[in-house]
Design a protein around this motif. Structure first.
Motif, mmCIF file in Angstrom:
data_model
loop_
_atom_site.group_PDB
_atom_site.id
_atom_site.type_symbol
_atom_site.label_atom_id
_atom_site.label_comp_id
_atom_site.label_asym_id
_atom_site.label_seq_id
_atom_site.Cartn_x
_atom_site.Cartn_y
_atom_site.Cartn_z
ATOM 1 N N PRO A 27 0.659 -1.147 0.133
ATOM 2 C CA PRO A 27 0.052 0.034 0.159
ATOM 3 C C PRO A 27 0.844 1.048 -0.184
ATOM 4 O O PRO A 27 1.927 1.261 0.671
ATOM 5 C CB PRO A 27 -0.609 0.071 1.254
ATOM 6 C CG PRO A 27 -0.073 -1.276 2.168
ATOM 7 C CD PRO A 27 0.625 -1.790 1.305
ATOM 8 N N ASP A 28 0.426 2.075 -0.627
ATOM 9 C CA ASP A 28 1.032 3.723 -0.500
ATOM 10 C C ASP A 28 0.849 4.491 0.753
ATOM 11 O O ASP A 28 -0.160 3.866 1.518
ATOM 12 C CB ASP A 28 0.500 4.521 -1.800
ATOM 13 C CG ASP A 28 1.203 5.621 -1.806
ATOM 14 O OD1 ASP A 28 0.576 6.768 -1.363
ATOM 15 O OD2 ASP A 28 2.187 5.583 -2.518
ATOM 16 N N ALA A 29 1.816 5.114 1.127
ATOM 17 C CA ALA A 29 1.594 5.818 2.630
ATOM 18 C C ALA A 29 0.147 6.503 2.428
ATOM 19 O O ALA A 29 -0.329 6.680 3.680
ATOM 20 C CB ALA A 29 2.786 6.780 2.590
ATOM 21 N N ALA A 30 -0.313 6.949 1.469
ATOM 22 C CA ALA A 30 -1.413 7.643 1.581
ATOM 23 C C ALA A 30 -2.800 7.003 1.689
ATOM 24 O O ALA A 30 -3.688 7.508 2.066
ATOM 25 C CB ALA A 30 -1.665 8.522 0.267
ATOM 26 N N ASP A 31 -2.618 5.629 1.481
ATOM 27 C CA ASP A 31 -3.302 4.439 1.873
ATOM 28 C C ASP A 31 -4.076 4.509 3.314
ATOM 29 O O ASP A 31 -5.162 3.997 3.686
ATOM 30 C CB ASP A 31 -3.270 3.072 1.256
ATOM 31 C CG ASP A 31 -3.256 3.229 -0.212
ATOM 32 O OD1 ASP A 31 -3.734 4.042 -0.923
ATOM 33 O OD2 ASP A 31 -2.400 2.445 -0.742
ATOM 34 N N GLY A 82 -3.878 7.120 9.152
ATOM 35 C CA GLY A 82 -3.308 7.654 10.297
ATOM 36 C C GLY A 82 -3.860 7.839 11.563
ATOM 37 O O GLY A 82 -3.382 8.287 12.534
ATOM 38 N N GLU A 83 -5.104 7.227 11.572
ATOM 39 C CA GLU A 83 -5.891 7.056 12.884
ATOM 40 C C GLU A 83 -5.774 5.934 13.812
ATOM 41 O O GLU A 83 -6.565 5.783 14.587
ATOM 42 C CB GLU A 83 -7.462 7.294 12.449
ATOM 43 C CG GLU A 83 -7.614 8.642 11.790
ATOM 44 C CD GLU A 83 -9.026 9.050 11.492
ATOM 45 O OE1 GLU A 83 -9.838 8.409 12.398
ATOM 46 O OE2 GLU A 83 -9.243 9.983 10.918
ATOM 47 N N GLY A 84 -4.672 5.191 13.372
ATOM 48 C CA GLY A 84 -4.576 3.689 14.441
ATOM 49 C C GLY A 84 -5.733 2.814 14.327
ATOM 50 O O GLY A 84 -5.883 2.376 15.327
ATOM 51 N N CYS A 85 -6.053 2.678 13.177
ATOM 52 C CA CYS A 85 -7.166 1.484 13.100
ATOM 53 C C CYS A 85 -6.521 0.071 13.342
ATOM 54 O O CYS A 85 -5.577 -0.113 13.393
ATOM 55 C CB CYS A 85 -7.296 1.438 11.628
ATOM 56 S SG CYS A 85 -7.998 2.925 10.739
ATOM 57 N N ALA A 86 -7.377 -0.637 13.973
ATOM 58 C CA ALA A 86 -7.231 -2.023 14.425
ATOM 59 C C ALA A 86 -6.646 -2.825 13.660
ATOM 60 O O ALA A 86 -5.720 -3.739 13.787
ATOM 61 C CB ALA A 86 -8.576 -2.692 14.906
ATOM 62 N N ARG A 87 -7.286 -2.669 12.164
ATOM 63 C CA ARG A 87 -6.553 -3.379 10.991
ATOM 64 C C ARG A 87 -6.349 -2.356 9.992
ATOM 65 O O ARG A 87 -6.879 -2.106 8.817
ATOM 66 C CB ARG A 87 -7.427 -4.559 10.471
ATOM 67 C CG ARG A 87 -7.620 -5.677 11.193
ATOM 68 C CD ARG A 87 -8.489 -6.860 10.767
ATOM 69 N NE ARG A 87 -8.346 -7.108 9.362
ATOM 70 C CZ ARG A 87 -7.302 -8.123 8.727
ATOM 71 N NH1 ARG A 87 -6.592 -8.921 9.616
ATOM 72 N NH2 ARG A 87 -7.552 -8.028 7.513
ATOM 73 N N CYS A 88 -5.099 -1.896 9.950
ATOM 74 C CA CYS A 88 -4.517 -0.900 9.199
ATOM 75 C C CYS A 88 -4.410 -1.669 7.814
ATOM 76 O O CYS A 88 -4.008 -2.573 7.990
ATOM 77 C CB CYS A 88 -3.185 -0.251 9.798
ATOM 78 S SG CYS A 88 -2.405 0.927 8.625
#
Length: 63
Positions: A26-30, A33-39
């Motif tokens: 994935p690209d960094a923009a994907d 940045g909210e700390g999702c449980a499954r980033c």
């Protein structure tokens, strides 16, 4: 270089048994940045582990 990072060559391989495809990183923009449980990066790491296992099995079948 670890074997799982080595380029996959399927010239002599069985066309009915193609090598697995490495997942796209994935690209960094994907990432939101909210700390999702499954980033998206967690999902990618899981897909990469599956790919590595599939690639090892495929290489074993080719030898």
């Amino acid at each position: 270089m670890p074997q799982w990072l080595a380029p996959v060559r399927d010239e002599a391989g069985d066309p009915a048994d193609p090598p697995p495809q490495r997942p796209s990183e994935p690209d960094a923009a994907d990432c939101c940045g909210e700390g999702c449980a499954r980033c998206v990066f967690d999902v990618y790491e899981e897909a990469l582990l599956r790919y590595e296992a599939e690639l090892a099995a495929w290489r074993a079948r080719q030898s």
